[in-house]
Design a protein around this motif. Structure first.
Motif, PDB file in Angstrom:
ATOM      1  N   ARG A  29       0.836  -1.211   0.000  1.00 26.93           N
ATOM      2  CA  ARG A  29       0.000   0.000   0.000  1.00 26.93           C
ATOM      3  C   ARG A  29       0.871   1.261   0.000  1.00 26.93           C
ATOM      4  O   ARG A  29       0.583   2.218  -0.696  1.00 26.93           O
ATOM      5  CB  ARG A  29      -0.935  -0.003   1.205  1.00 26.93           C
ATOM      6  N   ASP A  30       1.942   1.252   0.779  1.00 23.45           N
ATOM      7  CA  ASP A  30       2.849   2.401   0.823  1.00 23.45           C
ATOM      8  C   ASP A  30       3.494   2.650  -0.534  1.00 23.45           C
ATOM      9  O   ASP A  30       3.721   3.788  -0.924  1.00 23.45           O
ATOM     10  CB  ASP A  30       3.935   2.216   1.892  1.00 23.45           C
ATOM     11  N   ALA A  31       3.811   1.566  -1.240  1.00 26.78           N
ATOM     12  CA  ALA A  31       4.446   1.675  -2.550  1.00 26.78           C
ATOM     13  C   ALA A  31       3.415   1.816  -3.676  1.00 26.78           C
ATOM     14  O   ALA A  31       3.781   1.873  -4.842  1.00 26.78           O
ATOM     15  CB  ALA A  31       5.315   0.449  -2.812  1.00 26.78           C
ATOM     16  N   GLU A  32       2.145   1.861  -3.299  1.00 30.55           N
ATOM     17  CA  GLU A  32       1.043   1.925  -4.265  1.00 30.55           C
ATOM     18  C   GLU A  32       1.142   0.789  -5.283  1.00 30.55           C
ATOM     19  O   GLU A  32       0.905   0.968  -6.476  1.00 30.55           O
ATOM     20  CB  GLU A  32       0.991   3.295  -4.943  1.00 30.55           C
ATOM     21  N   ASP A  33       1.484  -0.391  -4.781  1.00 31.49           N
ATOM     22  CA  ASP A  33       1.632  -1.594  -5.597  1.00 31.49           C
ATOM     23  C   ASP A  33       0.360  -2.432  -5.456  1.00 31.49           C
ATOM     24  O   ASP A  33       0.266  -3.307  -4.593  1.00 31.49           O
ATOM     25  CB  ASP A  33       2.868  -2.373  -5.146  1.00 31.49           C
ATOM     26  N   ALA A  34      -0.614  -2.162  -6.311  1.00 33.21           N
ATOM     27  CA  ALA A  34      -1.902  -2.849  -6.240  1.00 33.21           C
ATOM     28  C   ALA A  34      -1.764  -4.345  -6.492  1.00 33.21           C
ATOM     29  O   ALA A  34      -2.513  -5.142  -5.918  1.00 33.21           O
ATOM     30  CB  ALA A  34      -2.881  -2.227  -7.227  1.00 33.21           C
ATOM     31  N   ASP A  35      -0.824  -4.724  -7.342  1.00 32.94           N
ATOM     32  CA  ASP A  35      -0.634  -6.148  -7.635  1.00 32.94           C
ATOM     33  C   ASP A  35      -0.167  -6.913  -6.398  1.00 32.94           C
ATOM     34  O   ASP A  35      -0.647  -8.014  -6.119  1.00 32.94           O
ATOM     35  CB  ASP A  35       0.365  -6.345  -8.772  1.00 32.94           C
ATOM     36  N   ALA A  36       0.773  -6.343  -5.655  1.00 32.81           N
ATOM     37  CA  ALA A  36       1.267  -7.003  -4.447  1.00 32.81           C
ATOM     38  C   ALA A  36       0.167  -7.088  -3.391  1.00 32.81           C
ATOM     39  O   ALA A  36       0.030  -8.110  -2.708  1.00 32.81           O
ATOM     40  CB  ALA A  36       2.485  -6.275  -3.897  1.00 32.81           C
ATOM     41  N   ALA A  37      -0.627  -6.037  -3.263  1.00 28.96           N
ATOM     42  CA  ALA A  37      -1.747  -6.064  -2.321  1.00 28.96           C
ATOM     43  C   ALA A  37      -2.759  -7.132  -2.734  1.00 28.96           C
ATOM     44  O   ALA A  37      -3.285  -7.867  -1.887  1.00 28.96           O
ATOM     45  CB  ALA A  37      -2.412  -4.691  -2.243  1.00 28.96           C
ATOM     46  N   ALA A  38      -3.021  -7.230  -4.033  1.00 27.49           N
ATOM     47  CA  ALA A  38      -3.944  -8.255  -4.536  1.00 27.49           C
ATOM     48  C   ALA A  38      -3.395  -9.657  -4.286  1.00 27.49           C
ATOM     49  O   ALA A  38      -4.163 -10.589  -4.012  1.00 27.49           O
ATOM     50  CB  ALA A  38      -4.211  -8.040  -6.020  1.00 27.49           C
ATOM     51  N   ASP A  39      -2.075  -9.810  -4.358  1.00 32.72           N
ATOM     52  CA  ASP A  39      -1.455 -11.107  -4.089  1.00 32.72           C
ATOM     53  C   ASP A  39      -1.687 -11.537  -2.638  1.00 32.72           C
ATOM     54  O   ASP A  39      -1.955 -12.715  -2.369  1.00 32.72           O
ATOM     55  CB  ASP A  39       0.046 -11.066  -4.370  1.00 32.72           C
ATOM     56  N   VAL A  40      -1.571 -10.599  -1.715  1.00 34.74           N
ATOM     57  CA  VAL A  40      -1.801 -10.915  -0.303  1.00 34.74           C
ATOM     58  C   VAL A  40      -3.247 -11.372  -0.125  1.00 34.74           C
ATOM     59  O   VAL A  40      -3.522 -12.384   0.531  1.00 34.74           O
ATOM     60  CB  VAL A  40      -1.490  -9.704   0.608  1.00 34.74           C
ATOM     61  N   GLN A  41      -4.164 -10.642  -0.727  1.00 27.71           N
ATOM     62  CA  GLN A  41      -5.574 -11.009  -0.603  1.00 27.71           C
ATOM     63  C   GLN A  41      -5.833 -12.373  -1.249  1.00 27.71           C
ATOM     64  O   GLN A  41      -6.549 -13.205  -0.682  1.00 27.71           O
ATOM     65  CB  GLN A  41      -6.466  -9.952  -1.236  1.00 27.71           C
ATOM     66  N   ALA A  42      -5.252 -12.626  -2.402  1.00 28.43           N
ATOM     67  CA  ALA A  42      -5.442 -13.908  -3.088  1.00 28.43           C
ATOM     68  C   ALA A  42      -4.898 -15.069  -2.248  1.00 28.43           C
ATOM     69  O   ALA A  42      -5.507 -16.142  -2.189  1.00 28.43           O
ATOM     70  CB  ALA A  42      -4.770 -13.880  -4.457  1.00 28.43           C
ATOM     71  N   GLU A  43      -3.755 -14.831  -1.608  1.00 27.30           N
ATOM     72  CA  GLU A  43      -3.175 -15.877  -0.760  1.00 27.30           C
ATOM     73  C   GLU A  43      -4.132 -16.276   0.351  1.00 27.30           C
ATOM     74  O   GLU A  43      -4.369 -17.460   0.595  1.00 27.30           O
ATOM     75  CB  GLU A  43      -1.854 -15.386  -0.163  1.00 27.30           C
ATOM     76  N   TRP A  44      -4.724 -15.283   1.031  1.00 23.54           N
ATOM     77  CA  TRP A  44      -5.639 -15.596   2.134  1.00 23.54           C
ATOM     78  C   TRP A  44      -6.970 -16.131   1.634  1.00 23.54           C
ATOM     79  O   TRP A  44      -7.597 -16.964   2.288  1.00 23.54           O
ATOM     80  CB  TRP A  44      -5.789 -14.384   3.061  1.00 23.54           C
ATOM     81  N   ARG A  45      -7.404 -15.695   0.455  1.00 27.27           N
ATOM     82  CA  ARG A  45      -8.626 -16.255  -0.134  1.00 27.27           C
ATOM     83  C   ARG A  45      -8.421 -17.752  -0.396  1.00 27.27           C
ATOM     84  O   ARG A  45      -9.275 -18.569  -0.058  1.00 27.27           O
ATOM     85  CB  ARG A  45      -8.981 -15.527  -1.438  1.00 27.27           C
ATOM     86  N   ASN A  46      -7.269 -18.102  -0.967  1.00 28.74           N
ATOM     87  CA  ASN A  46      -6.985 -19.509  -1.241  1.00 28.74           C
ATOM     88  C   ASN A  46      -6.866 -20.322   0.037  1.00 28.74           C
ATOM     89  O   ASN A  46      -7.342 -21.458   0.120  1.00 28.74           O
ATOM     90  CB  ASN A  46      -5.714 -19.647  -2.081  1.00 28.74           C
ATOM     91  N   ARG A  47      -6.245 -19.743   1.055  1.00 26.22           N
ATOM     92  CA  ARG A  47      -6.118 -20.454   2.337  1.00 26.22           C
ATOM     93  C   ARG A  47      -7.480 -20.675   2.972  1.00 26.22           C
ATOM     94  O   ARG A  47      -7.759 -21.755   3.507  1.00 26.22           O
ATOM     95  CB  ARG A  47      -5.216 -19.676   3.287  1.00 26.22           C
ATOM     96  N   LEU A  48      -8.326 -19.651   2.911  1.00 24.44           N
ATOM     97  CA  LEU A  48      -9.671 -19.806   3.461  1.00 24.44           C
ATOM     98  C   LEU A  48     -10.455 -20.848   2.677  1.00 24.44           C
ATOM     99  O   LEU A  48     -11.169 -21.667   3.260  1.00 24.44           O
ATOM    100  CB  LEU A  48     -10.408 -18.463   3.454  1.00 24.44           C
ATOM    101  N   ARG A  49     -10.341 -20.835   1.364  1.00 22.63           N
ATOM    102  CA  ARG A  49     -11.059 -21.806   0.528  1.00 22.63           C
ATOM    103  C   ARG A  49     -10.605 -23.237   0.863  1.00 22.63           C
ATOM    104  O   ARG A  49     -11.426 -24.134   1.029  1.00 22.63           O
ATOM    105  CB  ARG A  49     -10.858 -21.488  -0.945  1.00 22.63           C
ATOM    106  N   ARG A  50      -9.297 -23.445   0.992  1.00 23.17           N
ATOM    107  CA  ARG A  50      -8.792 -24.775   1.360  1.00 23.17           C
ATOM    108  C   ARG A  50      -9.280 -25.188   2.747  1.00 23.17           C
ATOM    109  O   ARG A  50      -9.646 -26.343   2.969  1.00 23.17           O
ATOM    110  CB  ARG A  50      -7.260 -24.799   1.308  1.00 23.17           C
ATOM    111  N   THR A  51      -9.294 -24.244   3.668  1.00 23.70           N
ATOM    112  CA  THR A  51      -9.761 -24.529   5.022  1.00 23.70           C
ATOM    113  C   THR A  51     -11.227 -24.934   5.007  1.00 23.70           C
ATOM    114  O   THR A  51     -11.618 -25.910   5.658  1.00 23.70           O
ATOM    115  CB  THR A  51      -9.563 -23.294   5.933  1.00 23.70           C
ATOM    116  N   LEU A  52     -12.035 -24.217   4.247  1.00 26.45           N
ATOM    117  CA  LEU A  52     -13.468 -24.527   4.184  1.00 26.45           C
ATOM    118  C   LEU A  52     -13.733 -25.851   3.472  1.00 26.45           C
ATOM    119  O   LEU A  52     -14.661 -26.575   3.844  1.00 26.45           O
ATOM    120  CB  LEU A  52     -14.220 -23.396   3.495  1.00 26.45           C
ATOM    121  N   ARG A  53     -12.943 -26.168   2.479  1.00 27.13           N
ATOM    122  CA  ARG A  53     -13.105 -27.469   1.800  1.00 27.13           C
ATOM    123  C   ARG A  53     -12.752 -28.611   2.740  1.00 27.13           C
ATOM    124  O   ARG A  53     -13.411 -29.654   2.745  1.00 27.13           O
ATOM    125  CB  ARG A  53     -12.242 -27.531   0.550  1.00 27.13           C
ATOM    126  N   ALA A  54     -11.714 -28.432   3.531  1.00 30.82           N
ATOM    127  CA  ALA A  54     -11.292 -29.479   4.465  1.00 30.82           C
ATOM    128  C   ALA A  54     -12.253 -29.600   5.644  1.00 30.82           C
ATOM    129  O   ALA A  54     -12.424 -30.683   6.194  1.00 30.82           O
ATOM    130  CB  ALA A  54      -9.880 -29.180   4.971  1.00 30.82           C
TER     131      ALA A  54
END
Length: 147
Positions: free
Chosen positions: A69-94
């Protein structure tokens, strides 16, 4: 049911990432640590770490998000969100029963009025010369008495 869990994981990741950059992160962090560490404790033998491991992963993700966010790097911020979305999805599937707990957590992290929540952006500016009265900058103000 899979589409519902995917949507729930996406909503959870959005709320989590918004909370990471908000004032209420300390309390939200503890709830999220509890959510993930309970799943690890009940999971397969050899699942990495408990509360300390989850807390460390959240802290690392928050640091990455703040830097992005400080570097105004939207792609890196989106990567963090995608990582946790995938972790939550795996957790819910399990553990599909975790969906109820995630919904409750999501209700805590997301305001009922549909606003951005604790991860929202506040911009205040004062112009026009010298101010001779009280000036308060805040996201939310309740029951303030001056004078």
């Amino acid at each position: 049911m899979d589409a519902e869990l995917t949507a729930l994981a996406a909503a959870g990741a959005t709320a989590l990432v918004q909370s990471m950059v908000g004032d209420g992160w300390t309390a939200a962090r503890e709830r999220v640590v509890g959510f993930f560490s309970r799943r690890r404790a009940a999971g397969a033998a050899g699942a990495a770490g408990g509360e300390d491991a989850v807390a460390g992963e959240l802290d690392e993700a928050r640091e990455e998000l703040v830097a992005a966010r400080d570097a105004e790097d939207a792609d890196a911020a989106a990567d963090v969100q995608a990582e946790w979305r995938n972790r939550l999805r795996r957790t819910l599937r399990a553990d599909p029963e975790a969906a109820a707990e995630l919904r409750a957590l999501l209700a805590e992290l997301t305001p009922a009025d549909g606003s951005e929540g604790s991860g929202g952006v506040v911009h205040n500016s004062i112009s026009g010369g010298v101010q001779h009265g009280n000036v308060i900058q805040a996201h939310t103000v309740g029951d303030v008495r001056l004078g």
